[in-house]
Scaffold this motif. Sequence first.
Motif, PDB file in Angstrom:
ATOM      1  N   HIS A 187       7.142  46.182  54.689  1.00 28.48           N
ATOM      2  CA  HIS A 187       8.440  46.190  54.026  1.00 28.48           C
ATOM      3  C   HIS A 187       8.620  44.912  53.223  1.00 28.48           C
ATOM      4  N   HIS A 200      16.146  43.658  64.707  1.00 27.83           N
ATOM      5  CA  HIS A 200      17.416  43.940  64.042  1.00 27.83           C
ATOM      6  C   HIS A 200      17.243  44.956  62.911  1.00 27.83           C
ATOM      7  N   PHE A 201      16.209  44.750  62.098  1.00 30.50           N
ATOM      8  CA  PHE A 201      16.098  45.594  60.905  1.00 30.50           C
ATOM      9  C   PHE A 201      15.310  46.875  61.146  1.00 30.50           C
ATOM     10  N   PHE A 202      14.334  46.840  62.041  1.00 31.21           N
ATOM     11  CA  PHE A 202      13.436  47.995  62.149  1.00 31.21           C
ATOM     12  C   PHE A 202      13.265  48.501  63.571  1.00 31.21           C
ATOM     13  N   GLY A 244      14.188  49.499  52.814  1.00 28.31           N
ATOM     14  CA  GLY A 244      14.121  50.478  53.888  1.00 28.31           C
ATOM     15  C   GLY A 244      15.172  50.264  54.946  1.00 28.31           C
ATOM     16  N   TYR A 245      16.138  49.415  54.654  1.00 27.73           N
ATOM     17  CA  TYR A 245      17.196  49.195  55.644  1.00 27.73           C
ATOM     18  C   TYR A 245      18.540  49.270  54.939  1.00 27.73           C
ATOM     19  N   THR A 246      19.410  50.138  55.452  1.00 29.30           N
ATOM     20  CA  THR A 246      20.737  50.249  54.851  1.00 29.30           C
ATOM     21  C   THR A 246      21.720  49.453  55.704  1.00 29.30           C
ATOM     22  N   PRO A 247      22.277  48.385  55.134  1.00 30.95           N
ATOM     23  CA  PRO A 247      23.202  47.592  55.946  1.00 30.95           C
ATOM     24  C   PRO A 247      24.453  48.381  56.298  1.00 30.95           C
ATOM     25  N   THR A 280       7.733  47.089  60.983  1.00 30.27           N
ATOM     26  CA  THR A 280       8.195  46.070  60.047  1.00 30.27           C
ATOM     27  C   THR A 280       7.187  45.811  58.925  1.00 30.27           C
ATOM     28  N   VAL A 287      16.601  43.709  52.771  1.00 33.43           N
ATOM     29  CA  VAL A 287      15.351  44.221  53.339  1.00 33.43           C
ATOM     30  C   VAL A 287      15.163  45.655  52.853  1.00 33.43           C
TER      31      VAL A 287
END
Lengths: 123, 899
Positions: free
Chosen positions: B676, B665-667, B610-613, B673, B608
């Motif tokens: 993205h 979860h991601f944002f 813009g999302y750093t795992p 959201t 995804v």
Amino acid sequence: MTTQNGNDERIALLQGTLDLLILKTLVMGPCHGQGIARSIQRQSEEVFFVDHGSLYLALQRLEDRDWISAKWGVSQNNRKARFYSLTKKGRAQLHEKTSEWLRLSRAMGLILSGGATPGGEEA
Amino acid sequence: MFKHKRSTEDFAEEIKAHLELEADELKDEGLSADEARRRARSEFGSVSVAKERFNMKGRALWLEDTVRDVRYGLRGLWRNPGFTLVAVFTLALAIGANTSIFSLLNQALLQALPVADPDQLVVLSFAGSHPGHTHSNGGNNEGHHHEFSYPMYRDLRDRNTVFSGLIASAPADVGVTWENHAESVSTEMVTGNYFETLGIRPALGRLFVASDETAPGANPVAVLNFDYWKTHLAEAPVVGRSLLINGTQFTITGVTAPGFHSMVWGSTPAVYVPITMQRAIEPDWDYLNDHQSYWVDLVGRLSPGVTRAQAEASLNPLFRSLRTSELSLQHDQSAKKRQEFVNASHLNLDDGARGFSPLRDGVKTPLTIVMGMVLLVVAMAIVNVASLLLVWAAARVREFSVRYSLGATNRQILRQLLVEGMLIGAAGAAIGLLLAPRALHLLIRWMSGRSPQEPVFSATLDWRVLVFTIAATLVASLLFSLAPAVQFWNPRLAESLRQQTGTGVGGSLKFRRTCVALQIGFSLLLIIAAGLFVRTIQNLRNVDAGFATDHLLAFDLAPEMAGYPGPAVAPVEQRALDAIAALPGVRNVGATNDADLADDNVSGDMTVTGYTPKPDEHFDAEVPWVSNGYLQTLGVPLIAGRYFTAADTATSMKVAIVNESFARHFFGSALATLGHHVSRPNRPATDAVIVGVVRDVKHSTVRAPAMATSYTLFSQAERPDGLRYYVRTWQPPDGAANSIRAAIANIDPKLVVGDLTTMTAQIDDTLLPERTIALLAMTFGALATVLAGIGLYGILAYSTAQRTREIGIRMALGAKRGTVVGLVMREVLVLAGGAIAATIPLAVLATRAVRSELFGVSIADPAVYGFGILVIGLVAALAGFIPARRAASVNPVEALRSE
């Protein structure tokens, strides 16, 4: 137990009674099969008829139970015969069965003769 | 029993002696020698019969007595038809239920595969990482990954020294066209040595051999399963003819022998094809040369004399070295990767006599629970018959006392009682065994539901079931016939008999009370179990899926099964959508490759923007491909952005819609959201921009919580796939189904409309284990209640009748009828209350064992317990009330005279 013919005078032996009669006969001393049969018939004033097949089966049964023991011997008239005698266990059985039987027959007698007061059952 | 064996000769000698002695005596009485001999013989009766009886004595003395006991027992049972019927019927029901359920348990958990020497088979699985793609049907757990790659299989097969054969298979659904009729069936892709290694013979033609597994796509031959050939092809002469599988022509070489299905228990394929034909079966995938596609299950046959442990020890160095060379083909060869892939790897050989089976794990718990319930029913039946026998025996006190007086021994009386018990047991078992296959048949049909597949279970009883039933019957008969025996087998019998005669008191009263308490306890347990499972089903059915499940029809359409080549698939799927949308009464239509509430998942990890795992994060999301009307058809509410529209086409910008869980979860929020990009890792073609956020809905099953989901369009997908269509229609399901079939046939008659059903029926399918348990629990609960009623009535009627005299006295002294009824009822209800109070804590303990199968209901649910107590209380009251009323209507004078 089966009767061999329609002789009204003779009564087929009830299950279990034959054992008792055999034991009783042997109280007098060792005896062979034919002697036991004769003795039962004679002592019951010929009322009982002994089916010999059943007699020998009963003898075998009692022997298996260790109530009587058997061994080959010679009869009075010099015939070879298998003689049965009462064991200690058999004597005890005879004692127990006899008293049970007497109680039962007394009760039966009391009721059947009708005159006595009904006993036994208390509610 | 017999200490010394007498010879026949010895006995003959004795008889001879008897006849001579008798003749002697008769002679002494004056008969002639001849006449005396003749008389002696005739008096004796038949010598040959006597000899015969003696000869048979070893068996016969015993046999003769037994025959007499049997005859006597039969006469007694015949004279008490009411008692006999109830006892036999009770046992027949319990034994029938027991046999049926044990037969299922036996088939699922005990029976070996119907193949040659199943004990030599082992199931292969491995520990260690498996990067890439796994195509699994379940059954995997930590350290036991059952799917291997085909290259790995080939290496193991060709380089091992411990197997006389190593086989592999993989299941798939395909479209089969036979004589212009197309249908969806299940198939098994198998290796060339599959049938030979399992020892399966053909019923017709020939089965596969090693030369049927040469190169990818080079072996278009097929073997039919016997059952499929019989039920679907009407036993046509098929050898040498061809059929179409997913549009590819296959030549039929033969039919398997009856009884065989698969090396995987629970799998019932219709057609077998060589594994090298994988691309014809699954056109979208190319597994055969890929080391990182794990899709075949392996079963080996150990060479004679090789143990499982030896084979495992011998195979692991080979496996390790194969893994090492596989690692050299991969991108990532870090030390960590090596550790996971090579060092942690291990090949396991597990017992394979019963075959590999993901299904087995699924049915184990439900079957065990049901078996537990059925054993409770059996226990109940035993108590029931025991108490009935006891009542009967109590009425026979005089008979037994006379027999004792006539010289019967304890052993004889005991044997008589056992023989009678065995007779009842045998009759019950015989009827139960007759009932079992019928009950099984019904149950299996019910369990297979709408599934077009051959049922996994069969309604036949094998030797193990028969042995089990006979053993259970023997134990049961022994137990219930000992109940009265205990009462009569008494050294001081005369006294004990006298005590019991006529009055309801004595040792048996306590026993009878125990019986009543046990019956109430057992049936309460079963009613509570039934209640919990019924509540579970109700709760599961009422779960809010997040969308309306009514007025929704679903069906499968897989154009590839009709032979459509890849690029033509999506267009024909779109045509089907348009055609159905135009049908009268249809509100909306949508489609997905990831069926809803059907216990299916299509998931994977996501990248995804813009999302750093987080380090080592592994977050799987559900990734369905849907049509642009899908979300609207289901009625999944939109939270932000927009739905897919007709303007989103194969060539326009790729778009995605995610659900709340995904966004959270991601944002963190829905609005953040939008805009993205999401894609599958290392698959740039899947990159899509998020245009909308929808609410979470249940997906896999109603039990499972919603998963993070990213919806993309099937028309924009990398490759074609079969779809499940959802049609929201106000027409009745049958009519709508017909017009849907017609609309699809209108596009192309070869297209198969698969598994057409309503959404509610489909949900019910996923609830089958729960529904089966609930159905059986209700059946057993009802059965137990009836049995308890009968048992209670029998005992109470008897004990009340025993008290007739006492009641007569009370009434003579002025007791009212109501008082008498109250007297009897009080006793019953006090007893029932005690039994219930003792059972409740037991029930809470016992139901803990089934907690995993419950949903939304506490194991101490007050409503369920209340209902159970109410039912059992009513039954007890009714069973007590009838005899109580009869007692109250007694005429005091007659009652006093009754002794």
